[in-house]
Design a protein around this motif. Structure first.
Motif, PDB file in Angstrom:
ATOM      1  N   ASP A 147       2.505 -25.817 -37.137  1.00  0.00           N
ATOM      2  CA  ASP A 147       2.617 -26.651 -35.960  1.00  0.00           C
ATOM      3  C   ASP A 147       2.729 -26.083 -34.596  1.00  0.00           C
ATOM      4  N   LYS A 189      -0.182 -26.184 -31.609  1.00  0.00           N
ATOM      5  CA  LYS A 189       0.102 -26.665 -30.412  1.00  0.00           C
ATOM      6  C   LYS A 189      -0.248 -25.617 -29.336  1.00  0.00           C
ATOM      7  N   ASN A 190       0.028 -24.434 -29.572  1.00  0.00           N
ATOM      8  CA  ASN A 190      -0.420 -23.216 -28.911  1.00  0.00           C
ATOM      9  C   ASN A 190      -1.912 -23.331 -28.572  1.00  0.00           C
ATOM     10  N   ARG A 205      -2.878 -26.290 -26.097  1.00  0.00           N
ATOM     11  CA  ARG A 205      -2.673 -25.476 -24.677  1.00  0.00           C
ATOM     12  C   ARG A 205      -3.685 -24.728 -24.267  1.00  0.00           C
ATOM     13  N   GLN A 236      -8.261 -33.482 -29.501  1.00  0.00           N
ATOM     14  CA  GLN A 236      -7.728 -33.120 -30.725  1.00  0.00           C
ATOM     15  C   GLN A 236      -7.864 -34.195 -31.986  1.00  0.00           C
ATOM     16  N   THR A 255       4.735 -34.566 -32.065  1.00  0.00           N
ATOM     17  CA  THR A 255       5.563 -33.433 -32.052  1.00  0.00           C
ATOM     18  C   THR A 255       4.747 -32.257 -31.564  1.00  0.00           C
ATOM     19  N   VAL A 256       3.269 -32.519 -32.208  1.00  0.00           N
ATOM     20  CA  VAL A 256       2.453 -31.096 -31.754  1.00  0.00           C
ATOM     21  C   VAL A 256       1.346 -31.371 -30.733  1.00  0.00           C
ATOM     22  N   PHE A 257       0.631 -32.667 -30.494  1.00  0.00           N
ATOM     23  CA  PHE A 257      -0.290 -33.117 -29.809  1.00  0.00           C
ATOM     24  C   PHE A 257       0.081 -34.174 -28.631  1.00  0.00           C
ATOM     25  N   ASP A 258       1.413 -34.148 -28.331  1.00  0.00           N
ATOM     26  CA  ASP A 258       2.048 -35.026 -27.238  1.00  0.00           C
ATOM     27  C   ASP A 258       1.419 -34.650 -25.968  1.00  0.00           C
ATOM     28  N   TYR A 302      -1.881 -35.022 -25.368  1.00  0.00           N
ATOM     29  CA  TYR A 302      -3.288 -34.613 -25.472  1.00  0.00           C
ATOM     30  C   TYR A 302      -3.945 -35.825 -25.975  1.00  0.00           C
TER      31      TYR A 302
END
Length: 436
Positions: free
Chosen positions: A318, A322-323, A326, A334, A354-357, A359
């Protein structure tokens, strides 16, 4: 330092005009084969011993690493891809114990290191992720060896040259030595660097085949190799670096490699994720999590801009994803496949929150099998309309598509590419990105 000519337990070698002195060590219990001897005599910085299975490559590496252990200040290390590979029965570390356990060398189980009375050391290491090479950032070795080099990526191999150094008072050569059979994820870069371009760059390739190793039961080993598929058999029995698997649906020659994206074009981008929430385990080769960044311009040309590929547990996965989002920025969509049923909805909801909030993210339901999803990619690539930006991901990508669908162990990159292609060709949505 002992030499061959003054150690009666080994042998003497004479040529027409005299002889030579081979740097030797009493810690080496075996007489080398002619091919191993040629490898041990090399004075160049970089050399490769490779070919068929049973050619004696592991013994050659261990002998080379031990050549200077009677010299104070000498330090050597031998790498395998994973710790599990390193610890296998009969592998390098186990073999070193057979050779050295009865000598005055001291073994540290904690550090996986032999220390010799001279103060010289022989260590064992592994590099099973892109970040593990930084564990060795402060180290310095006169000898770095790689067993089964085609299991490594080129970036890790090249990085370890920065650890190849010595002080001026140590009279030993700096050596990068490696050995491998053909095949594996690194087949292409190893072949290019060590065989195709090796001689012109001062690298020496010592080919070794089964017939070059008199210590092995060749007949029995050959019978075992005859049970393999034709591609693997040709690689391991004949040491054939030219043969490779070819699934037929996708071919590397259909993808044109470019150094940079075209300037001044509107390109619509999506990164499609194919998930595999597992870490490598003993005896198991898990799938990879792959994020394939693909763009499409107004002319219908597609670009593979980047491939992120890793094996991690769910929590670390995760963070990595997420990085990467960014780095991609808000203009890159995504996407990932949404499995059917409630579990698929829960997974997509987790990544959305939790990961692509923040985006542009969504799950894409899929009703086709892997091969059918790849067919539009195949036809577009065959027409010359998919370009791939040059980078460290290219070799692994080509190795996978060559074997897809029949002969490949993994198809994660193909799945991710197919998913991104489907989104850009009308199944999903992307966001315009101006390049140039």
């Amino acid at each position: 330092m002992t030499t061959v000519t003054d150690n009666p337990l080994i042998w003497s070698w004479k040529t027409d005009g005299g002889g030579f002195e081979l740097p030797w060590s009493d810690y080496i219990p075996h007489r080398p084969t002619p091919k191993q001897l040629a490898f041990l005599l090399l004075g160049c910085r970089e050399a490769f011993f490779g070919g068929s299975g049973g050619g004696g490559k592991s013994d050659a590496l261990l002998m080379a690493a031990l050549q200077y252990v009677e010299t104070p200040g000498y330090h050597a290390i031998l790498f395998r891809r994973t710790y599990q590979d390193l610890a296998l029965e009969g592998a390098l570390m186990d073999r070193s114990k057979d050779w050295l356990a009865s000598t005055d060398a001291h073994w540290s189980e904690m550090h996986k290191r032999w220390t010799f009375p001279s103060g010289a050391t022989l260590s064992f290491g592994y590099l099973d992720s892109a970040l593990h090479k930084y564990r060795y950032q402060g180290a310095a070795w006169s000898f770095v060896g790689w067993d089964e080099l085609t299991q490594f990526n080129e970036q890790d191999y090249r990085y370890l040259f920065s650890r190849l150094r010595r002080t001026t008072d140590i009279n030993v050569p700096l050596r990068m030595r490696s050995a491998s059979n053909p095949g594996g994820v690194g087949h292409e870069w190893v072949k290019r660097r060590m065989i195709d371009e090796g001689q012109q760059n001062g690298r020496v390739f010592i080919p070794a085949r089964l017939v070059d190793n008199p210590y092995l039961d060749r007949e029995e080993y050959t019978a075992s190799l005859m049970e393999l598929d034709p591609i693997t058999r040709a690689q391991l029995l004949n040491g054939d670096w030219e043969v490779r698997s070819a699934g037929g649906l996708l071919r590397r020659e259909w993808f044109r490699v470019v150094d940079e994206l075209p300037q001044g074009r509107q390109i619509r981008w999506v990164r499609f994720w194919d998930l595999a929430a597992t870490e490598p385990k003993t005896g198991v080769e898990p799938d990879w999590t792959v994020g394939c960044l693909v763009g499409r311009d107004d002319s219908g040309t597609y670009y593979i801009g980047h491939i992120d590929r890793f094996q991690m547990n769910p929590g670390d996965m995760d963070i990595r994803m997420k990085n990467q989002a960014r780095i991609d920025g808000l203009y890159v969509s995504q996407r990932m496949e949404q499995e059917p049923g409630a579990s698929g909805k829960i997974t997509i909801d987790h990544f959305r929150r939790t990961v692509f909030d923040g985006y542009n993210f969504d799950g894409i339901p899929s009703t086709k099998n892997k091969v059918d999803r790849a067919r539009p990619v195949s036809s577009t690539a065959h027409a010359g309309n998919i370009l791939i930006v040059n980078g460290p991901w290219v070799g692994d990508f080509f190795d996978e598509i060559d074997a897809f669908p029949e002969d490949g162990v993994h198809d994660d990159q193909v799945d991710a590419l197919s998913g991104a292609f489907g989104v850009l060709s009308g199944v999903g949505t992307g966001v315009p990105l101006h390049v140039g």
